[in-house]
Scaffold this motif. Sequence first.
Motif, short mmCIF file in Angstrom:
data_model
loop_
_atom_site.label_atom_id
_atom_site.label_comp_id
_atom_site.label_asym_id
_atom_site.label_seq_id
_atom_site.Cartn_x
_atom_site.Cartn_y
_atom_site.Cartn_z
N VAL A 39 -13.99 -9.59 -6.73
CA VAL A 39 -14.22 -9.09 -5.37
C VAL A 39 -15.53 -9.65 -4.83
O VAL A 39 -16.55 -9.68 -5.54
CB VAL A 39 -14.25 -7.54 -5.37
CG1 VAL A 39 -14.73 -7.01 -4.02
CG2 VAL A 39 -12.88 -6.98 -5.71
N ASP A 79 -14.85 -10.75 1.44
CA ASP A 79 -13.39 -10.75 1.37
C ASP A 79 -12.81 -10.00 2.57
O ASP A 79 -13.34 -8.96 2.99
CB ASP A 79 -12.91 -10.07 0.08
CG ASP A 79 -13.11 -10.93 -1.15
OD1 ASP A 79 -13.32 -12.15 -1.00
OD2 ASP A 79 -13.07 -10.38 -2.27
N ASP A 103 -10.87 -7.65 3.23
CA ASP A 103 -10.12 -6.48 2.75
C ASP A 103 -9.61 -5.65 3.92
O ASP A 103 -10.35 -5.39 4.88
CB ASP A 103 -11.02 -5.59 1.89
CG ASP A 103 -11.34 -6.18 0.53
OD1 ASP A 103 -10.41 -6.72 -0.10
OD2 ASP A 103 -12.50 -6.09 0.11
N ARG A 105 -9.45 -7.00 -4.32
CA ARG A 105 -9.58 -5.55 -4.34
C ARG A 105 -8.20 -4.90 -4.28
O ARG A 105 -7.94 -3.91 -4.97
CB ARG A 105 -10.44 -5.08 -3.17
CG ARG A 105 -10.85 -3.60 -3.27
CD ARG A 105 -11.63 -3.16 -2.04
NE ARG A 105 -12.80 -3.99 -1.80
CZ ARG A 105 -14.00 -3.74 -2.31
NH1 ARG A 105 -14.18 -2.68 -3.08
NH2 ARG A 105 -15.02 -4.54 -2.04
N VAL A 106 -7.31 -5.44 -3.45
CA VAL A 106 -5.95 -4.91 -3.38
C VAL A 106 -5.24 -5.09 -4.71
O VAL A 106 -4.57 -4.17 -5.21
CB VAL A 106 -5.16 -5.60 -2.25
CG1 VAL A 106 -3.68 -5.20 -2.30
CG2 VAL A 106 -5.74 -5.25 -0.88
N THR A 139 -3.58 -11.34 0.50
CA THR A 139 -3.88 -10.33 -0.50
C THR A 139 -5.24 -10.61 -1.13
O THR A 139 -5.50 -11.73 -1.58
CB THR A 139 -2.80 -10.28 -1.58
OG1 THR A 139 -1.55 -10.04 -0.96
CG2 THR A 139 -3.07 -9.17 -2.57
N THR A 140 -6.08 -9.60 -1.20
CA THR A 140 -7.43 -9.78 -1.75
C THR A 140 -7.50 -9.26 -3.18
O THR A 140 -6.61 -8.54 -3.67
CB THR A 140 -8.46 -9.02 -0.90
OG1 THR A 140 -8.17 -7.60 -0.97
CG2 THR A 140 -8.41 -9.46 0.56
N ASN A 179 0.83 -1.20 0.00
CA ASN A 179 0.00 0.00 0.00
C ASN A 179 0.86 1.26 0.00
O ASN A 179 0.63 2.20 -0.76
CB ASN A 179 -0.90 -0.03 1.24
CG ASN A 179 -1.83 1.16 1.32
OD1 ASN A 179 -2.23 1.73 0.32
ND2 ASN A 179 -2.18 1.54 2.54
N VAL A 194 -8.04 -0.18 1.93
CA VAL A 194 -8.33 -0.35 0.50
C VAL A 194 -9.82 -0.28 0.21
O VAL A 194 -10.23 -0.34 -0.97
CB VAL A 194 -7.74 -1.68 -0.02
CG1 VAL A 194 -8.64 -2.86 0.36
CG2 VAL A 194 -7.50 -1.65 -1.53
N THR A 195 -10.65 -0.12 1.23
CA THR A 195 -12.09 -0.14 0.99
C THR A 195 -12.56 1.06 0.16
O THR A 195 -13.65 1.03 -0.42
CB THR A 195 -12.87 -0.16 2.32
OG1 THR A 195 -12.43 0.94 3.14
CG2 THR A 195 -12.62 -1.46 3.07
#
Length: 452
Positions: free
Chosen positions: A315, A319, A321, A279-280, A276-277, A241, A325-326
Motif C-alpha cells: 500500500v 494509491d 483507493d 488495500r482492496v 484494484t489497489t 466490496n 476501503v479507507t
Amino acid sequence: MIEPRRTKELPASLLTDPEMIDACRRRDFTRVFRLVKTRAGIYPSMIARQCYLTPSRVGEVIAAKRQLLNMDVIERIADGLRIPGHMVGLARRPWETPAAPAEAERGTRDSVTRPVEFKAFTGLPGVEVDSVLALAAGGDPSPSTLQSLRTSIEDYWRRDDEHGGETLRPAVIGQLRYVEGLLKDRRPTPIQHGLYGIAAELARLTGWTYFDARQFHQARAYFSEALQLAREIDDHLFMANVLACMSLQATYQDKPGDALALVSAAQDSACAARDTTSRVRAMLAMREAFAHATLGDRRGTHTAIFEAHNQFGNVRPDDPDPAWVTYFDEPKLIVDTGIAHGRLGEAAIAEPLIAEALERENPSNQRGRAFHAFWLARTQLQRGEIDQACQTATEALAWASAVTSERVARHLRELYEQLAPHREASAAVAFEARLREALPVSGQRTPSSIRT
C-alpha cells in the motif's frame, strides 16, 4: 386492510429478540404488548390507537384476561405495530416492500444510462421517510450535487460507527429511493454513472444497517440491490466490496461454505477491475481468512492472512483507493488478523494482536471498540484469564451501551454463556450484573437463561 395511523417502528433489537419472536409465533399478545410497552415505549393507549382497538381491550390483554384470536384483529395488530407478517403467521404485509421507482420510458441510450430494472424485494419492512429532510427539488443534478450526496454518505458511515445504523436507516432509504428516482431520466453519462454509484453505496449501507441488526434476510436483499446497481455501470470493484459484505454475513449465519464462495467471487470481480489497489486486495484476503477460519481450515486461514499482510505491505499513500476501503488501515489489519486466529482457537497468537489494535482504535468508533473488546475478552477466556476477560468484557459493555448494534449485543450475551463454568467467580457475577444493566433482557429469568 385498514391503513393504520403511523408511529415509530419497533426497534430491530426487539423484532430480533428471541422472546418477541416466540411471543409472536404463539400469538401471545399479552407478552407482545408488554414487550412493546417496555422495550419500545409504546404504551397501551398508543397500541389501542395504532391497532384500532379500545384501550380497555388492550388493558385486558396485557392483564392476561383476554385472548385475541380473530384474524382481522391480528392483522390490525401486525399492521399497526409494523410486525412483519411471517412473525405472526400471516402472509407478507403490503407495507413490507418499499415502493420501487417507476421504470423510465425506454429509449435509445448507451449501457451506462440504461435504467436499472428495479425488482420488488420481498420481506423488507416498511420505512417511514416522512421525517427525512426534503432534498433539493427540481433541476438537473450537477457534479456538485453528486459530491454533496457522497459527503452525506461519508457522514452516514461516521454516525453508524458512533451510534449504530438503526436510527439512520429511514433517512438512508429515503435518499436511496430519491437517487433511484433521478435515474429515470436520461442524463449525461458522467452524471448518470455517478448516480448509479451513489445509489449502489446507499443500498450497501442500508444492507449493512440490517446486517448489524442481525436482520439477515433484509440485509441480503439490499446487498443484492447494490450489486444490481453496480453491475449497471460495470463497477466490478464495488461489486467485490458488496460480495465481501455478503461473505461476512454468511459467517454470522453459520454458512462458511457460502462465505468462502462469496469472497472468491469478490476476488474474481476485483481481478476484472483495472483499478484494484493493494488495500482492496488486502481487505479481500482477510475476508477470505475469516471464511477459512469459520470452516476450521487452519492452513487456508494462515495462507490468506499471509496474503493480506503481503498486499498491505504494497500500500502506498498515493494509491487511488476508493473511499469505501479507507477504513482498512493498519490497526484494522492487525485486529482482523487476531480475530481470524481467535476463530481458530489460537488464543495465544490472537490476544496480543487484538489488544494492540484496540489501543490504537479510533475513540469515536464505539461499535468497533465494543466488538474488538469482545474478541479480546473471548481470547482471554480461552487462555483461562477469567478476571481479565470479565474486566475487558465490562469495558466492551460500556461502549456497546452507547451504540445500537444487535450484532455486538449478541456477542456479549454469547460471552456470558461461555462463562458458564466460571459463573460463581466474583468477576463473572459482576459482569453479569453489568450485562443486565447495559443490555437488559425482558422478562424474569435466572442468570443461566440469558439467551444468545
